[in-house]
Design a protein around this motif. Structure first.
Motif, PDB file in Angstrom:
ATOM      1  N   VAL A  77       6.037   2.733  -5.344  1.00 38.11           N
ATOM      2  CA  VAL A  77       6.025   3.527  -4.113  1.00 38.11           C
ATOM      3  C   VAL A  77       7.450   3.951  -3.766  1.00 38.11           C
ATOM      4  O   VAL A  77       8.421   3.411  -4.314  1.00 38.11           O
ATOM      5  CB  VAL A  77       5.455   2.709  -2.926  1.00 38.11           C
ATOM      6  CG1 VAL A  77       4.003   2.347  -3.178  1.00 38.11           C
ATOM      7  CG2 VAL A  77       6.305   1.466  -2.659  1.00 38.11           C
ATOM      8  N   ILE A 124       0.725   4.698   2.244  1.00 34.92           N
ATOM      9  CA  ILE A 124       1.826   5.403   2.898  1.00 34.92           C
ATOM     10  C   ILE A 124       1.864   5.032   4.368  1.00 34.92           C
ATOM     11  O   ILE A 124       0.831   4.993   5.037  1.00 34.92           O
ATOM     12  CB  ILE A 124       1.683   6.922   2.673  1.00 34.92           C
ATOM     13  CG1 ILE A 124       1.969   7.196   1.198  1.00 34.92           C
ATOM     14  CG2 ILE A 124       2.609   7.721   3.578  1.00 34.92           C
ATOM     15  CD1 ILE A 124       1.819   8.592   0.754  1.00 34.92           C
ATOM     16  N   SER A 133       6.490   5.365   1.401  1.00 42.25           N
ATOM     17  CA  SER A 133       6.293   6.820   1.428  1.00 42.25           C
ATOM     18  C   SER A 133       5.959   7.299   0.021  1.00 42.25           C
ATOM     19  O   SER A 133       5.898   6.511  -0.920  1.00 42.25           O
ATOM     20  CB  SER A 133       7.564   7.505   1.930  1.00 42.25           C
ATOM     21  OG  SER A 133       8.581   7.357   0.969  1.00 42.25           O
ATOM     22  N   LYS A 134       5.781   8.595  -0.130  1.00 41.25           N
ATOM     23  CA  LYS A 134       5.570   9.142  -1.466  1.00 41.25           C
ATOM     24  C   LYS A 134       6.826   8.906  -2.305  1.00 41.25           C
ATOM     25  O   LYS A 134       7.932   8.876  -1.772  1.00 41.25           O
ATOM     26  CB  LYS A 134       5.307  10.658  -1.374  1.00 41.25           C
ATOM     27  CG  LYS A 134       3.936  10.977  -0.836  1.00 41.25           C
ATOM     28  CD  LYS A 134       3.421  12.361  -1.225  1.00 41.25           C
ATOM     29  CE  LYS A 134       4.405  13.487  -1.172  1.00 41.25           C
ATOM     30  NZ  LYS A 134       3.801  14.823  -1.314  1.00 41.25           N
TER      31      LYS A 134
END
Lengths: 405, 529
Positions: A293, A364, A386-387
């Motif tokens: 991630v 996320i 997050s992405k």
């Protein structure tokens, strides 16, 4: 003892910092100047030229070339159109990733494959029964990455290719001053950019042509330090840093499936048998243990820790790649995973990292704790999942004219 | 009859000295008796020719157990091992292969012969590193006694079983192959190039009267990999001052703990009274008494010479006589006027600073063994040469060099009879020099002095029965709880209060120090001393 790449006469003359490292048995520049900032901004603001010759390169030709590669890769290469490039990985029997790279289809029966580790032996294990020829051309073909917003304009001065029509992850052949190069609209910066593949004998001519054409577009030779910042911003994983080659891993825990290293999207399960298919099918049904991630590390909290010690916040100039423990938000004694690389992103003004976390923490927005050391004392600060792709400018994929027009 | 000593150790080899050091450190009064004027046994440095210090017999170090260095403070006492960077193979056709610590450099070298092999090579090393992890479970503990149901022995057996189980199914499977296959068959699982397999396979035959195609030799290969825990090829090294440097560090450590060491004190026999060892009698007739006697000699010498057949039960006698020693190698040490230069890769570069193998092919090695099977030394032998003076200039005058050559096969039992070896000693030496000269054209003119040790000489000087460098072959049936014999494997012997600490006991030879250490620790924990 490392070897010089074909560009060494130019890169060594320009490398004022004397900062080199070994990359796959070759000398590679870390940064041309003492600080790599200008090289980073070249990638993001104008154009940076990077020697990527140490990558391993293979040519696969023959009537069964597509079928052969489909048997090895997790992606169905038979579906890859001529002139297109596929980013993918390849696995062992247990569905654990051996390496990742790009596969370029240059013709109905001709492919060009790049990899980070030597893969000739691995690929050749599966040759039997296919009408295909596999050749290792690593030592015959040099590579240059020209990356950044002005890269298209520079390349237009140099070659005859229809660059306005060349789409993201497309490849074509072009002529430069009487010799041939292959161009692919690919790269490791997450920006507009191209990679150029040329026979050794023409390598220096290509370098000189690009540098000359780039003069009015602020071209800069760029090294691996600047690249490392951009690749973390782009969320592109790196072998031996964010994951390990399954064939080289000493323990099973160091092996990862494509699903666990954010490459699940490359896996095409429903087709003819390929390496790792059964294991990957099972993992898809049962779920994976880990996930890579992105982490957005809380800046005010970090700032506060420094201010408490009477210091301005200290930022590492470099992207880092040491394993840092990640804890759950609720309980700092429970380890959720570990960050494997990260950087301060000058363009995003964020402190970011790529981390491997247990699957249950990969949503996320999940809050985790990231370990920091401030003036010799360990603390944790909040980090939000997050992405992985932190930075993704429109120009990266924008094509001025569609190929249909 | 006052017993001045808690233990008398017969033989001042490195195992004897290590055993002495551990016992002395635990407060026991120990005496070491060495028949020669120098300490070290087969790990010995001697100035055989003025100005030149030879590692007369054993010549490189890798397997020495790291915890012994710590526990006996050997670094403080002068233990220093300098890693070797390269394994060099000259070839008769003018080509050569050098394998380096730098993996990419090795890959490029191997790729000239096989691209596939060059990439599989690190995978092989990874697997062998795993197998080498077994070392901790196997070499760092006494072998379990499978005949005993004592909880401690069962725990020991389970611990060993767990180490194997922890390998996982794939590696366990491979391990079974490793203990049953020949060195060459095992390498065939990975590699295709003769040029690579030949120099790798010889690790499977060193000190063993077997060929690279003989089943069981893959295990000997592993034995040589057990020291490779830190990386690929760096783990073999030169002991500063020759391999005697290791022994001297052990001796100084032992003395610092209060052990007494006497040289030129050959023991004639162990004194045995009512089936119990009470001391020793020296060649000069002196009798020395101790609560225990420990033999650093090989099993054959210990039982048949020091104890004597009359004290042995028929079964023990049978087993000891069947214990395979079968010396298969000799040693040729050369004092040279200048650096030997290989025609295939001239100069005194880094390629000759490590070990140099004359093993130019599979068939060459097998043919060398063929001759040995019929009682001849190989006319074109496998040679493992080192030039330690390139790394440690203190061994010879400036600019002069030593070339130390391990030579296989030189069977102890030549067809003319072992006792006739002295008549063939120089012919054997000539064979070795002629073989080397095929690769080093100017060699003969550089030789200032030549020392030739046949297996018969190794027996006469070092006391190694049949000249076996491991005090007994490292074949599977002679390992663990069967080393040296099934009934008496835990450093004990059939004679009460007589113990053994040489490499004829578990875990075997190769300057590991483990036999000496484990013997002392077994005696101390079992309150035998």
């Amino acid at each position: 003892m490392p070897l010089p790449t074909p560009f060494f006469p130019r890169t060594s003359a320009l490398c004022h910092s004397m900062k080199w490292k070994e990359w796959a048995g070759y000398y590679a520049v870390c940064s041309y100047e003492t600080l790599h900032d200008t090289e980073y901004y070249a990638f993001r603001n104008s154009a940076g030229l990077l020697d990527v010759s140490p990558l391993y390169k293979y040519r696969v030709t023959g009537p069964d070339a597509a079928a052969f590669l489909s048997r090895i890769m997790v992606r169905n290469i038979e579906k890859l159109a001529i002139g297109r490039v596929s980013y993918c990985c390849w696995c062992d029997d247990h569905g654990k990733v051996v390496d990742d790279g790009t596969v370029m289809r240059r013709g109905e029966q001709e492919f060009f494959v790049t990899s980070a580790d030597p893969c000739y032996s691995w690929f050749s294990r599966f040759l039997r029964g296919y009408k295909v020829e596999l050749s290792d051309i690593s030592d015959q073909v040099a590579g240059l990455a020209l990356q950044g917003p002005t890269s298209r304009d520079i390349l237009k001065q140099v070659c005859d290719a229809d660059l306005d029509g060349l789409k993201y992850f497309a490849t074509c052949k072009a002529r430069v001053n009487g010799f041939e190069v292959y161009i692919s609209r690919t790269g490791y910066t997450g920006d507009l950019g191209y990679e150029l593949w040329v026979d050794h004998e023409h390598a220096l001519k290509l370098w000189d042509a690009i540098m000359a054409a780039g003069k009015n577009y602020d071209i800069r030779p760029a090294g691996l330090d600047a690249l490392d910042v951009t690749r973390v911003e782009a969320g592109l994983i790196l072998k031996d840093v964010d994951y390990f080659n399954a064939l080289h891993a000493l323990i099973d825990d160091r092996k990862s499936s494509p699903y666990e290293i954010s490459l699940g999207w490359t896996v095409d399960l429903d087709r003819a048998p390929f390496n790792g298919q059964a294991a990957l099918q099972a993992e898809k049904e049962e779920g994976s243990k880990w996930a890579i991630v992105g982490l957005d590390i809380d800046w005010p909290q970090l700032e506060e820790l420094y201010y408490k010690r009477g210091l301005p916040p200290v930022l590492s100039n470099h992207a880092w790649r040491s394993s840092i423990p990640i804890y759950t938000a609720k309980d700092k004694r429970i380890q959720a995973g570990y960050a494997t690389s990260g950087t301060w992103s000058p363009i995003l003004k964020k402190n970011i990292a790529l981390a491997t976390v247990q699957k249950k923490y990969d949503k996320i927005g999940t809050e985790l704790q990231f370990e920091v050391t401030v003036e010799h004392v360990r603390h944790t600060v909040s980090a939000i999942v997050s992405k992985t792709q932190f930075y993704n400018p429109e120009r990266k994929t924008f094509t001025p004219k569609s190929s249909k027009s | 009859m006052s017993k001045k000593y808690d233990a008398i150790i017969i033989g001042g080899g490195h195992n004897g000295l290590i055993c002495a050091a551990y016992l002395a450190k635990a407060g026991r009064k120990v005496l070491v008796l060495e028949k020669r004027h120098v300490l070290g046994g087969a790990a010995v440095s001697e100035e055989v020719y003025p100005g030149f210090t030879f590692s007369v017999a054993s010549y490189v170090v890798s397997l020495f157990r790291p915890h012994i260095i710590r526990e006996l403070e050997l670094a403080k006492h002068g233990y220093e091992v300098i890693p070797m960077d390269c394994s060099f193979l000259p070839l008769p056709d003018g080509d050569s292969l050098a394998r380096w610590a730098d993996p990419h450099r090795s890959r490029r070298e191997i790729a000239r012969f096989s691209k596939k092999d060059s990439e599989v090579y690190p995978e092989f090393s990874r697997v062998m590193t795993h197998m080498g992890k077994l070392a901790k479970a196997v070499i760092d503990h006494p072998a379990p006694n499978i005949n005993s149901i004592h909880p401690k022995e069962i725990a020991n057996l389970l611990r060993l079983g767990k180490a194997f189980k922890d390998l996982g199914p794939d590696l366990l499977n491979l391990n079974i192959k490793l203990v049953t296959m020949s060195a060459l068959d095992f390498l065939d699982l990975w590699f295709e190039s003769d040029v690579l397999k030949a120099p790798m396979s010889v690790s499977g035959i060193i000190g063993t009267f077997q060929g690279i195609r003989s089943p069981g030799t893959a295990y000997v290969l592993l034995h040589h990999y057990m020291g490779q825990l830190d990386g690929v090829f760096r783990s073999w090294g030169f002991s500063k001052g020759g391999t005697g440097g290791v022994s001297m560090a052990c001796a100084r450590s032992a003395m610092s703990y209060g052990a007494e060491i006497r040289t030129e004190a050959p023991v004639k026999q162990v004194l045995i009274k009512n089936g119990e060892a009470t001391g020793v009698v020296l060649e000069n007739g002196d009798e020395l008494y101790a609560k225990t006697v420990i033999s650093n000699l090989d099993p054959n010498r210990t039982y048949l010479k020091m104890v004597g057949e009359s004290h042995l039960e028929p079964d023990v006698l049978k087993d000891i006589k069947r214990f395979k020693l079968r010396g298969s190698s000799g040693k040729v040490n050369l004092a040279l006027d200048s650096v030997p230069e290989f025609s295939c890769r001239p100069g005194d570069g880094d390629h000759i600073r490590g070990d140099i193998a004359i093993a130019p092919g599979i068939d060459y090695l097998e043919r060398a063994y063929d001759q040995a099977k019929y009682g001849e030394f190989s006319t074109r032998p496998y040679i493992n040469a080192v030039i330690p003076t390139l790394t440690d200039p203190s061994l010879a005058p400036p600019g002069k060099h030593i070339m130390s050559c391990f030579v296989q096969y030189a069977p102890y039992h030549i067809k003319q009879g072992a006792e006739n070896w002295p008549k063939y000693r120089e012919a054997f030496g000539d064979t070795v020099v002629d073989t080397l000269a095929e690769y080093i054209p100017g060699l003969k003119d550089k030789i200032l002095f030549r020392q030739v040790l046949t297996p018969w000489d190794l027996e006469q000087t070092m006391g190694l029965t049949e000249g076996n460098i491991f005090q007994g072959e490292l074949s599977l049936e002679q390992l663990l709880f069967q080393r040296p014999v099934a009934k008496y494997s835990g450093y004990k012997t059939s004679i009460s209060k007589l113990w053994m600490c040489g490499s004829g006991t578990h875990p075997g030879g190769g300057i590991m120090g483990a036999s000496g250490e484990l013997c002392a620790k077994t005696m101390l924990t079992s309150r035998a001393i």
